[in-house]
Design a protein around this motif. Sequence first.
Motif, PDB file in Angstrom:
ATOM      1  N   SER A  20       0.727  -1.329   0.028  1.00 38.05           N
ATOM      2  CA  SER A  20       0.189  -0.031   0.122  1.00 38.05           C
ATOM      3  C   SER A  20       0.936   1.428  -0.040  1.00 38.05           C
ATOM      4  CB  SER A  20      -1.141   0.053   1.166  1.00 38.05           C
ATOM      5  OG  SER A  20      -0.191  -0.095   2.421  1.00 38.05           O
ATOM      6  N   SER A  21       2.088   1.203   0.554  1.00 36.88           N
ATOM      7  CA  SER A  21       2.784   2.377   0.533  1.00 36.88           C
ATOM      8  C   SER A  21       3.364   2.826  -0.762  1.00 36.88           C
ATOM      9  CB  SER A  21       4.121   2.212   1.433  1.00 36.88           C
ATOM     10  OG  SER A  21       5.081   1.227   0.759  1.00 36.88           O
ATOM     11  N   ASP A  22       3.456   2.023  -1.778  1.00 32.94           N
ATOM     12  CA  ASP A  22       3.820   2.243  -3.107  1.00 32.94           C
ATOM     13  C   ASP A  22       2.496   3.084  -3.690  1.00 32.94           C
ATOM     14  OD1 ASP A  22       6.178   0.896  -2.914  1.00 32.94           O
ATOM     15  OD2 ASP A  22       5.546  -0.673  -4.355  1.00 32.94           O
ATOM     16  N   TYR A  23       1.347   2.695  -3.369  1.00 37.76           N
ATOM     17  CA  TYR A  23       0.337   3.411  -3.831  1.00 37.76           C
ATOM     18  C   TYR A  23       0.239   4.846  -3.196  1.00 37.76           C
ATOM     19  CZ  TYR A  23      -4.375   4.830  -5.423  1.00 37.76           C
ATOM     20  OH  TYR A  23      -5.423   5.750  -5.821  1.00 37.76           O
ATOM     21  N   GLU A  24       0.376   5.068  -1.967  1.00 42.56           N
ATOM     22  CA  GLU A  24       0.249   6.136  -1.233  1.00 42.56           C
ATOM     23  C   GLU A  24       1.290   7.126  -1.333  1.00 42.56           C
ATOM     24  OE1 GLU A  24       0.231   4.553   2.746  1.00 42.56           O
ATOM     25  OE2 GLU A  24      -1.564   3.444   2.609  1.00 42.56           O
ATOM     26  N   GLU A  25       2.359   6.805  -2.041  1.00 40.69           N
ATOM     27  CA  GLU A  25       3.342   7.617  -2.458  1.00 40.69           C
ATOM     28  C   GLU A  25       2.856   8.686  -3.623  1.00 40.69           C
ATOM     29  OE1 GLU A  25       7.013   5.980  -3.931  1.00 40.69           O
ATOM     30  OE2 GLU A  25       7.321   4.823  -1.991  1.00 40.69           O
ATOM     31  N   LEU A  26       1.639   8.211  -4.305  1.00 44.04           N
ATOM     32  CA  LEU A  26       1.185   9.136  -5.429  1.00 44.04           C
ATOM     33  C   LEU A  26       0.635  10.201  -4.929  1.00 44.04           C
ATOM     34  CD1 LEU A  26      -0.315   6.063  -7.859  1.00 44.04           C
ATOM     35  CD2 LEU A  26       1.986   7.456  -7.954  1.00 44.04           C
ATOM     36  N   GLY A  27       0.264  10.281  -3.450  1.00 49.05           N
ATOM     37  CA  GLY A  27      -0.213  11.322  -3.001  1.00 49.05           C
ATOM     38  C   GLY A  27       0.316  12.568  -3.191  1.00 49.05           C
ATOM     39  N   SER A  28       1.729  12.427  -3.323  1.00 45.49           N
ATOM     40  CA  SER A  28       2.537  13.789  -3.376  1.00 45.49           C
ATOM     41  C   SER A  28       2.393  14.333  -4.606  1.00 45.49           C
ATOM     42  CB  SER A  28       3.901  13.440  -3.244  1.00 45.49           C
ATOM     43  OG  SER A  28       4.417  12.299  -4.009  1.00 45.49           O
ATOM     44  N   TYR A  29       1.706  13.714  -5.783  1.00 46.16           N
ATOM     45  CA  TYR A  29       1.437  14.347  -7.161  1.00 46.16           C
ATOM     46  C   TYR A  29      -0.140  14.481  -7.048  1.00 46.16           C
ATOM     47  CZ  TYR A  29       5.953  11.961  -8.302  1.00 46.16           C
ATOM     48  OH  TYR A  29       6.976  11.626  -8.170  1.00 46.16           O
ATOM     49  N   VAL A  30      -0.926  13.980  -6.337  1.00 44.11           N
ATOM     50  CA  VAL A  30      -2.246  14.036  -6.667  1.00 44.11           C
ATOM     51  C   VAL A  30      -3.098  14.649  -5.173  1.00 44.11           C
ATOM     52  CG1 VAL A  30      -4.352  12.627  -6.841  1.00 44.11           C
ATOM     53  CG2 VAL A  30      -2.024  11.867  -7.843  1.00 44.11           C
ATOM     54  N   VAL A  31      -4.133  15.435  -5.548  1.00 42.56           N
ATOM     55  CA  VAL A  31      -4.967  15.834  -4.747  1.00 42.56           C
ATOM     56  C   VAL A  31      -6.147  15.029  -4.447  1.00 42.56           C
ATOM     57  CG1 VAL A  31      -6.498  17.719  -4.220  1.00 42.56           C
ATOM     58  CG2 VAL A  31      -4.492  18.222  -5.419  1.00 42.56           C
ATOM     59  N   GLY A  32      -6.517  14.674  -3.412  1.00 41.53           N
ATOM     60  CA  GLY A  32      -7.546  13.692  -3.121  1.00 41.53           C
ATOM     61  C   GLY A  32      -7.446  12.146  -3.553  1.00 41.53           C
ATOM     62  N   LEU A  33      -6.045  11.668  -3.187  1.00 48.27           N
ATOM     63  CA  LEU A  33      -5.927  10.372  -3.964  1.00 48.27           C
ATOM     64  C   LEU A  33      -7.009   9.202  -3.456  1.00 48.27           C
ATOM     65  CD1 LEU A  33      -3.387   8.705  -5.012  1.00 48.27           C
ATOM     66  CD2 LEU A  33      -2.844   7.948  -2.835  1.00 48.27           C
ATOM     67  N   ARG A  34      -7.472   8.601  -4.581  1.00 50.71           N
ATOM     68  CA  ARG A  34      -8.552   7.624  -4.260  1.00 50.71           C
ATOM     69  C   ARG A  34      -8.267   6.493  -3.417  1.00 50.71           C
ATOM     70  NH1 ARG A  34     -11.427   7.907 -10.378  1.00 50.71           N
ATOM     71  NH2 ARG A  34     -12.022  10.067 -10.291  1.00 50.71           N
ATOM     72  N   ARG A  35      -9.175   5.770  -2.843  1.00 51.16           N
ATOM     73  CA  ARG A  35      -8.714   4.508  -2.117  1.00 51.16           C
ATOM     74  C   ARG A  35      -8.573   3.626  -3.118  1.00 51.16           C
ATOM     75  NH1 ARG A  35     -13.708   2.568   0.789  1.00 51.16           N
ATOM     76  NH2 ARG A  35     -14.695   3.197  -1.253  1.00 51.16           N
ATOM     77  N   GLN A  36      -7.464   2.732  -2.806  1.00 49.72           N
ATOM     78  CA  GLN A  36      -7.013   1.705  -3.739  1.00 49.72           C
ATOM     79  C   GLN A  36      -8.200   0.669  -4.027  1.00 49.72           C
ATOM     80  OE1 GLN A  36      -3.115   0.102  -2.606  1.00 49.72           O
ATOM     81  NE2 GLN A  36      -3.233  -1.291  -4.299  1.00 49.72           N
ATOM     82  N   GLN A  37      -9.016   0.551  -3.215  1.00 51.71           N
ATOM     83  CA  GLN A  37     -10.212  -0.525  -3.494  1.00 51.71           C
ATOM     84  C   GLN A  37     -10.918   0.321  -4.420  1.00 51.71           C
ATOM     85  OE1 GLN A  37      -9.333   0.674  -0.524  1.00 51.71           O
ATOM     86  NE2 GLN A  37      -8.686  -1.178   0.643  1.00 51.71           N
ATOM     87  N   GLY A  38     -11.190  -0.295  -5.388  1.00 50.91           N
ATOM     88  CA  GLY A  38     -12.205   0.265  -6.398  1.00 50.91           C
ATOM     89  C   GLY A  38     -11.601   0.986  -7.471  1.00 50.91           C
ATOM     90  N   LEU A  39     -10.227   1.018  -7.773  1.00 48.26           N
ATOM     91  CA  LEU A  39      -9.563   1.613  -8.787  1.00 48.26           C
ATOM     92  C   LEU A  39      -9.782   0.425 -10.134  1.00 48.26           C
ATOM     93  CD1 LEU A  39      -6.222   2.672  -7.486  1.00 48.26           C
ATOM     94  CD2 LEU A  39      -8.098   3.936  -7.867  1.00 48.26           C
ATOM     95  N   HIS A  40      -9.699   1.119 -11.178  1.00 46.95           N
ATOM     96  CA  HIS A  40      -9.937   0.293 -12.450  1.00 46.95           C
ATOM     97  C   HIS A  40      -9.597   1.032 -13.646  1.00 46.95           C
ATOM     98  CE1 HIS A  40     -13.339   3.110 -12.191  1.00 46.95           C
ATOM     99  NE2 HIS A  40     -13.328   3.121 -13.374  1.00 46.95           N
ATOM    100  N   LEU A  41      -9.665   0.149 -14.643  1.00 48.59           N
ATOM    101  CA  LEU A  41      -9.032   0.634 -15.961  1.00 48.59           C
ATOM    102  C   LEU A  41     -10.244   0.389 -16.820  1.00 48.59           C
ATOM    103  CD1 LEU A  41      -5.810   0.010 -17.998  1.00 48.59           C
ATOM    104  CD2 LEU A  41      -8.141  -0.246 -18.843  1.00 48.59           C
ATOM    105  N   THR A  42     -10.964   1.661 -17.598  1.00 47.57           N
ATOM    106  CA  THR A  42     -12.178   1.433 -18.245  1.00 47.57           C
ATOM    107  C   THR A  42     -11.683   0.853 -19.804  1.00 47.57           C
ATOM    108  OG1 THR A  42     -13.276   3.078 -16.950  1.00 47.57           O
ATOM    109  CG2 THR A  42     -14.114   2.643 -19.370  1.00 47.57           C
TER     110      THR A  42
END
Length: 194
Positions: A20-42
């Motif tokens: 989970s820390s790998d994903y949470e690192e993206l918070g330094s680039y993104v406002v309102g980082l989405r929860r990892q559960q529910g992420l998808h590729l359309t």
Amino acid sequence: MYGLPRITVEVPVTSIGSGSSDYEELGSYVVGLRRQQGLHLTLLHIGILADFAQDITEWTKGSTSAEAATRRTVAWLKGLPILDGFPGSAARLIVLGGGHVCGLEVDVPQRVRDFQVMLVQALHQLLEDLLVDNVDDFILSSRALGFRYPRWVPHVAVGRPMSRTGYWEIRPLAIEFGESRIRNRQSLPAVDAE
């Protein structure tokens, strides 16, 4: 029509990086980082089903009723093949949706790109069967479909960008995806077989 479920063909993200820390690192680039559960590729966006059916009715000047468009579209969606899960990777974040969305640009296997092309071709056939002429023009103008770009960019939306333009190189992340599914399938109306 706000609040009504949007229908898409998508693949769920089952893991990103090694934890989970790998994903949470993206918070330094993104406002309102989405929860990892529910992420998808359309893979294909249909939008709100009632809006899609209404777009078809208006385009065909009533030759295809909204009820017929809904019935045929639901049967079509439920009959689509399923894409098996696959690995992907991302090495940068990109800005999408006119600057409102930040996403991981995902490198996917060729079979995923081929499947997405097949979905678009199947959509073309569905629209032709529903008496839509100038299918490409319809796809680009349909409010429900919301197509804005001629080329599909595989991405996973993760939040809002800090800047409305550009991209950011990130430490490469391995991403695993599950098998394809219809988002909000449970909201589709029951239809009788024709």
